[in-house]
Design a protein around this motif. Structure first.
Motif, PDB file in Angstrom:
ATOM      1  N   PRO A 701      68.252  42.992  44.420  1.00  0.00           N
ATOM      2  CA  PRO A 701      68.188  41.540  44.181  1.00  0.00           C
ATOM      3  C   PRO A 701      69.068  41.084  43.012  1.00  0.00           C
ATOM      4  O   PRO A 701      69.596  39.968  43.040  1.00  0.00           O
ATOM      5  N   GLN A 724      63.245  35.767  46.303  1.00  0.00           N
ATOM      6  CA  GLN A 724      62.641  36.683  47.276  1.00  0.00           C
ATOM      7  C   GLN A 724      61.378  37.338  46.729  1.00  0.00           C
ATOM      8  O   GLN A 724      60.499  37.711  47.508  1.00  0.00           O
ATOM      9  N   HIS A 725      61.288  37.509  45.426  1.00  0.00           N
ATOM     10  CA  HIS A 725      60.137  38.158  44.812  1.00  0.00           C
ATOM     11  C   HIS A 725      59.701  37.357  43.594  1.00  0.00           C
ATOM     12  O   HIS A 725      60.514  36.678  42.947  1.00  0.00           O
ATOM     13  N   THR A 729      63.889  38.615  38.368  1.00  0.00           N
ATOM     14  CA  THR A 729      65.028  38.146  39.149  1.00  0.00           C
ATOM     15  C   THR A 729      64.680  36.863  39.885  1.00  0.00           C
ATOM     16  O   THR A 729      65.477  35.912  39.939  1.00  0.00           O
ATOM     17  N   GLY A 730      63.486  36.812  40.463  1.00  0.00           N
ATOM     18  CA  GLY A 730      63.058  35.594  41.145  1.00  0.00           C
ATOM     19  C   GLY A 730      62.955  34.416  40.196  1.00  0.00           C
ATOM     20  O   GLY A 730      63.269  33.263  40.578  1.00  0.00           O
TER      21      GLY A 730
END
Length: 750
Positions: A701, A724-725, A729-730
C-alpha cells in the motif's frame, strides 16, 4: 513555554487519532515476540542430551517387539477359534450322527490341536475324541471321573445342573490351567443338528514367533500377571510380568491411536547390575473398540525383556544452543530497530505532515524524509502545500533513488534467514557415523523374523481354510452340484478377508464353481498339488493362490486367490522402516502401506539384495541376516528373513526384507539434529510470516500511496482517493483526499 506545551498536546492528540490495531505495529511487534520465543526455544531444546543410561531408541524397540508378539499371538488364537467355529458350521445336520468323521477331517486339515472331542452337553457323554484328554469338566461345568470323562448330567433336562457342578462355560475360547502347570486354550463351538452337541479343541498356548536367544526373555501373561508361557532366560519373570501388566491395565482405558497398536503398550526401565540394566517392553493382545477378536477378550499380554549395557556419554549442544539464541536476540534487536526507523516512524511522520496540510496549517515546509517511498510522498506533500498556497502544479520536486522500504524488509529477511537456514540445513548434522547400539540391529532382525513368520503362518492358515472347504465339497460320494459348491465358496469368501476369489477347478483346469473376482488359474492346465503357489512373475499385481485337492474328486481342486492388500497388511508394522515381501527371484510382491510398491520390481539398494542372498543361503542361522549398513553420509538397519518351518509355502522361497534409516531412530545425535532443524524451521517461519505480513499490509500500500501522491501533486484532481486499510497508510490517503477536495474547488483554498 506555554506554546511548546500546547504543541506537544496537539501532537499527542494527533497521535491518538492513529489506529492502534492495524498498520506496521502488529507485524513488527509479532516478529520481535516470535524471535524472542524462538531464541528461548533454541536455548532450551539444544541442551546437552544424556543417553539416560539406556537410549530411548532401545526402549522403544522393545515396545515394538512386544507389540509384534502380541499381534502375532492374537492373530494365531483368532485363527484357531475361527477354524473350529467354521468346522462346526460345516458339520451340518445331514452328518450330525458322524462325530468321528468330523474328528478325521480336523486331523487331516489342522495338525495344531493337541486334542479334539465331540460332547453331548445334556448327558455329558463323550461321543468322539482324538489326541490328549481334554478337561471337559471346565466345558460342562461338572467334574470328571478317573477316566477323564465328564460327570453325568440329567439327560431329560439338559438345562438341569448337577448339584456338584457349576454353570457350563460359554462358547468361544477360554484358558484352562492343568494340574501339571501347563496352560491350554480350549475352543468350544456348537454343532448343528437335532440334538445339541459341542465341538471342543485343546491347544497349547505358546509364546509368539519371536526369536528369543540367550539375552531375551519372552512371557505371555494373563490379566493377573500370571506367566502362562515363557521362552528365554528366567530373569525376574514374575516381577516383570506383574509390573508390566499393572501398567498395561492402567493404560488400557486409553483410546488406541489410528493405525497404532490395538491395546495398551509401552516400555519400562528395570534395575540393573553393574553397568547393565533391563529394558522391558509390554503389549496387550487386545482389540480396538468395534473390532471382532475372540482372543482380544482373554486379557493376554506379551512381555519382553533384554539386558542392555549402559552408555553414560552425552551429546554436547548446550553451548551451541546458548550462542545461537544469543545471536538471534542481537539480530532481533537490529531488525526491530531497522523496521522502526525505516517503516513505522516514517509512516507516522507522513501521517502527521499530511494531517497538518489537510487542516490548513501551511506555514512551514514539509520535512524531508529518508528512504525512497517516504521521500516520494514527502516531496509530493511539499508540492501540494505550495499549490494550496497558490502555486501551479509542477512535476519538479519528485524524489527518486534512495533505499526503499521494500529493500529494508528484504534485507531484514536475509539477515534472519542467514541465522535460520544453517540450523535447518547444515549445523549439527549427525551424518552416517553415529554409534548405533548393537541391540537395535538385533531387534531389527528379530522383528523381521517375526514379520516373516507371521506372513508364513497366514499363508499356511489360508491353505488350511481352502483344504477345509475341499473336505466339505468332496465329503459326499456323489458329484457335488454347482449351486451347492457356489454356496460354500461364497460363505468362505464372506468369512475370510484374505481371499479375493475362491473357486473349484477340474482336472483339466476348467472352473466349475466360482465366487469373488475373476479366476486366474491358467486355462487348460491341471491344478497344482496341495500348496501355496505364485502364479505370475510379472504384471500389475502379484497372483498368489492356495490349492487343495478335493478328496475323491477325480482331479478337482479348490483354489483360493489371496488379495494383494492382505499381504500388504501382513508386512505393515510401525517402527520397522520400509518392509518388502520378495519372491525367490528377489522381486517385490508386497510392501508396507506407508511406502507402497510396484509389483515385481527389484529392491531399491544393492546391499539389500546381498543380504537377501546371504539369508537364503543360511535360512536356519541368525547371523548375517541383519547388518548396520553405512553409505555416503547415510546409514540404515537392514534385515532379511526367509520363510522357515515348512507347510504349504515351503516351495515359495519367499523372504521379508526390512530397512530402517538410522536417522529415524530415537538416538541422542539424531534428536539433537532434529531439534536444531526445528529451531531453524521456527526461525524461517517467524521471519517469512511476519515480514510477509508487513509487506502485504504496509509496504505494497505504501508503494501505491507514493504513486497516488505524485499523481495528485502533478495535477490529477479527478481521481478520488480512498483508503484500503484503517492504518497509517490509510490515514495518509484520507488526508490526501481532503487536500484533493480543497484543490478541486474553484478558489483552490478553503
Amino acid at each position: 513555554m506555554s506554546a511548546s506545551r500546547g504543541s506537544r498536546r496537539r501532537r499527542t492528540r494527533r497521535r491518538a487519532d492513529m489506529p492502534l490495531l492495524g498498520g506496521a505495529r502488529p507485524p513488527i511487534a509479532a516478529l520481535l515476540a516470535l524471535l524472542l520465543a524462538v531464541a528461548g526455544t533454541t536455548a532450551l531444546v539444544l541442551g546437552d542430551r544424556d543417553r539416560a543410561l539406556v537410549d530411548r531408541a532401545v526402549l522403544t524397540s522393545q515396545q515394538h517387539v512386544a507389540e509384534d508378539g502380541a499381534l502375532s499371538l492374537r492373530a494365531s488364537l483368532d485363527e484357531s477359534v475361527t477354524d473350529i467355529e467354521r468346522a462346526a458350521a460345516q458339520f451340518d445336520g445331514d452328518r450330525a450322527g458322524a462325530p468321528d468323521a468330523l474328528m478325521d477331517q480336523l486331523g487331516k486339515v489342522y495338525g495344531k490341536w493337541r486334542g479334539t472331542a465331540v460332547v453331548d452337553p445334556g448327558s455329558g457323554t463323550l461321543l468322539a475324541a482324538r489326541g490328549e484328554n481334554i478337561p471337559l469338566a471346565t466345558v460342562l461345568g461338572g467334574k470328571s471321573d478317573k477316566a477323564g470323562q465328564p460327570g453325568a448330567r440329567n439327560a431329560k433336562d439338559p438345562k438341569a445342573k448337577d448339584p456338584e457342578a457349576g454353570a457350563p462355560a460359554p462358547l468361544g475360547p477360554q484358558l484352562v490351567r492343568l494340574p501339571s502347570g501347563e496352560t491350554r486354550m480350549l475352543v468350544v463351538a456348537a454343532l448343528r443338528g437335532e440334538r445339541p452337541r459341542l465341538l471342543v479343541a485343546s491347544g497349547t498356548l505358546n509364546v509368539p514367533g519371536i526369536s528369543s536367544g540367550e539375552d531375551r526373555s519372552l512371557l505371555v501373561v494373563d490379566s493377573a500377571g500370571t506367566v502362562l508361557a515363557s521362552d528365554g532366560p528366567s530373569v525376574a519373570r514374575k516381577a516383570w510380568a506383574k509390573g508390566a501388566r499393572k501398567k498395561a491395565a492402567a493404560e488400557s482405558a486409553k483410546t488406541p491411536e489410528p493405525g497404532g497398536h490395538p491395546g495398551a503398550s509401552g516400555h519400562l526401565m528395570g534395575t540393573g547390575r553393574g553397568d547393565t540394566r533391563m529394558a522391558v517392553g509390554y503389549a496387550a493382545a487386545g482389540r480396538v473398540p468395534g473390532e471382532t477378536s475372540p482372543a482380544g477378550g482373554l486379557g493376554l499380554s506379551v512381555v519382553t525383556s533384554v539386558e542392555i549395557t549402559e552408555d553414560p556419554s552425552a551429546v554436547r549442544t548446550q553451548a551451541f544452543g546458548l550462542v545461537a539464541a544469543g545471536v538471534l536476540l542481537v539480530l532481533a534487536l537490529i531488525v526491530g530497530w531497522v523496521l522502526l526507523t525505516t517503516v513505522q516512524r516514517p509512516l507516522l511522520q507522513l501521517y502527521l505532515e499530511s494531517r497538518r496540510l489537510a487542516r490548513g496549517e501551511l506555514d512551514r515546509p514539509v520535512r524531508r524524509f529518508k528512504g525512497r517511498e517516504p521521500a516520494r510522498v514527502g516531496a509530493a506533500l511539499e508540492s501540494l502545500r505550495r499549490q494550496l498556497l497558490g502555486e501551479r502544479p509542477t512535476r519538479s520536486g519528485r524524489a527518486r533513488g534512495g533505499f526503499g522500504t521494500r529493500g529494508s524488509v528484504i534485507v531484514c529477511a536475509v539477515v534472519l534467514l542467514a541465522w535460520a537456514a544453517p540450523l535447518l540445513l547444515l549445523v549439527n548434522r549427525a551424518g552416517g557415523t553415529v554409534a548405533v547400539p548393537q541391540q537395535l540391529v538385533e531387534d531389527q532382525r528379530r522383528r523381521t523374523d517375526t514379520a516373516s513368520d507371521r506372513v508364513r503362518k497366514a499363508l499356511n492358515e489360508g491353505w488350511a481354510d481352502v483344504a477345509s472347504v475341499a473336505q466339505v465339497i468332496g465329503a459326499d460320494d456323489r458329484e457335488a452340484s454347482e449351486a451347492a459348491d457356489r454356496a460354500v465358496l461364497e460363505k468362505t469368501l464372506r468369512e475370510h478377508g484374505r481371499y479375493r476369489a475362491v473357486y473349484v477347478v477340474d482336472g483339466a483346469g476348467k472352473v466349475l464353481a466360482h465366487a469373488g473376482a475373476a479366476a486366474h488359474h491358467p486355462a487348460g492346465k491341471a491344478p497344482h498339488d496341495d500348496s501355496v503357489v505364485q502364479l505370475n512373475t510379472s504384471g500389475k499385481e502379484p497372483l498368489i493362490a492356495a490349492y487343495a485337492a478335493v478328496p475323491g474328486g477325480k482331479g478337482r481342486a479348490v483354489v483360493g486367490e489371496y488379495d494383494p492388500q492382505f499381504l500388504v497388511s501382513m508386512v505393515t508394522r510401525p517402527g520397522l522402516g520400509q518392509v518388502w515381501l520378495i519372491d525367490k527371484g528377489h522381486r517385490i510382491v508386497a510392501a508396507d502401506r506407508a511406502h507402497g510398491f510396484r509389483a515385481f520390481t527389484k529392491l531399491p539398494s544393492g546391499h539389500l539384495d546381498d543380504l537377501a542372498v546371504t539369508a537364503a543361503k543360511h535360512p536356519g542361522k541368525t547371523s548375517g541376516t541383519a547388518v548396520l549398513h553405512r553409505g555416503k553420509g547415510t546409514s540404515d538397519l537392514a534385515a532379511a528373513a526367509p520363510f522357515t518351518g515348512g507347510g504349504a509355502v515351503k516351495d515359495l522361497g519367499w523372504q521379508v526384507v526390512s530397512s530402517q534409516p538410522t536417522s529415524w531412530l530415537e538416538l541422542p545425535e539424531y534428536r539433537a539434529q532434529r531439534r536444531t532443524m526445528l529451531a531453524g524451521l521456527l526461525g524461517v517461519t517467524a521471519a517469512v510470516a511476519c515480514l510477509g505480513w508487513l509487506h502485504i499490509i504496509v509496504i505494497r500500500p505504501l508503494l501505491g500511496l507514493a504513486d497516488q501522491a505524485e499523481a495528485l501533486a502533478g495535477g490529477d484532481r479527478r481521481t478520488v482517493l480512498f483508503p484500503q486499510h484503517h492504518d497509517e497508510t490509510g490515514a495518509v490517503v484520507r488526508n490526501l483526499e481532503l487536500i484533493r477536495q480543497q484543490l478541486a474547488r474553484p478558489s483552490g483554498r478553503t
